[in-house]
Design a protein around this motif. Structure first.
Motif: not given
Length: 298
Positions: A179-197
């Motif tokens: 599988x190969x893929x390319x696209x856009x990513x966004x870090x919606x949460x970047x806190x010390x306790x919560x992270x969401x990519x």
């Protein structure tokens, strides 16, 4: 929170015989100690209460902290610029056992390695995983996975990702899958306790099934990478990805609970689900794997 309360209570004495705008020595000592810890949360707490205790010194306190942040950012940038490809790597290695239900019912061993290099403009991710079981001379589970994902950082939160992945699991009905893929990513949460990519983009997959058929198709790929630090030593993670295509779509998800044991060593319980919308005849659509193991972080 006793230290901030002491700051407020001692404010009249701290401000006695000090010039307007200067930082009282006792308050500056506390701010310096917080800065030495390198913890921005502690610095912010001390600065908040120091400003209440010494309102005439707010500007001087803000300048002191801003100078420290600027110097630390400059040092971090210089370190990233000087780093070679072999620097800045961090990772985790896991070894444990599992119980599998679905296409195979067995107990076995599992091993995985995850590496990350977070540079100035690029972030590199590498993952390898092995599940293997052999009982009475018969192999009942054999799963291999290797994945590489480079990310180019557009800004502090947005990035462009690339992804290349190899899988093999004949008990799920395929011998090889690329599988190969390319696209856009966004870090919606970047806190010390919560992270969401979050990631979304087009993909291409080639799958060789155990019945001899080979499918090649354009697909859409999406992924969610979530981490929640419940306490200082306990973390909950959820990683999920989906390939949606014309023939056979795949959805995988892993939920894990990690608890520190000693130093870099922690214990982890995880539950993995993999769904294949159109598996070969005689295979079920869903496999579930529960794992328990030890994780070493470095």
């Amino acid at each position: 929170m006793r230290l901030p309360l002491l700051l407020v209570a001692a404010a009249p004495m701290l401000l006695a015989n000090t010039d307007p705008g200067s930082i009282p020595p006792q308050i500056k000592t506390m701010i310096d100690a917080a800065i030495a810890s390198g913890n921005e949360g502690e610095v912010a707490t001390i600065v908040k209460y120091a400003g209440n205790a010494a309102p005439d010194s707010k500007e001087s306190i803000a300048k002191l902290v801003n100078d420290w942040k600027r110097k630390r950012n400059d040092e971090k940038t210089a370190k990233l610029l000087d780093a070679s490809f072999f620097d800045l790597w961090s990772g985790r290695a896991e070894l444990g056992g599992y119980i599998s239900t679905g296409n195979s019912n067995s107990e076995g061993v599992s091993a995985s390695l995850a590496l990350t290099r977070d540079g100035l403009d690029w972030r590199q991710k590498f993952k390898a995983q092995l599940d293997y079981q052999r009982s009475l001379g018969v192999t009942s589970r054999e799963h291999y996975l290797a994945a590489w994902e480079p990310n180019w950082k557009v800004d502090d939160r947005s990035y462009i990702y690339g992804s290349a992945q190899f899988e093999s699991d004949r008990f799920l009905g395929y011998t090889t899958r690329y599988s190969v893929s390319s696209g856009a990513g966004y870090s919606a949460l970047k806190g010390d306790r919560l992270k969401l990519d979050l990631e979304l983009g087009p993909a291409y997959r080639s799958t060789s099934f155990t019945d001899g058929d080979t499918e090649r198709s354009i697909a859409a790929r999406g992924s969610v990478d979530f981490a929640w630090k419940l306490s200082k030593g306990i973390q909950l993670t959820q990683n999920a990805s989906a390939y949606v295509e014309r023939y056979n779509s795949t959805v995988t998800g892993t939920t894990a609970l990690n608890a520190k044991v000693l130093g870099p060593l922690s214990a982890q319980l995880s539950y993995n689900v993999q769904y294949e919308s159109m598996p070969p005849e005689g295979r079920v659509t869903t496999d579930q794997i529960s794992r328990a193991g030890l994780v070493y972080a470095f």
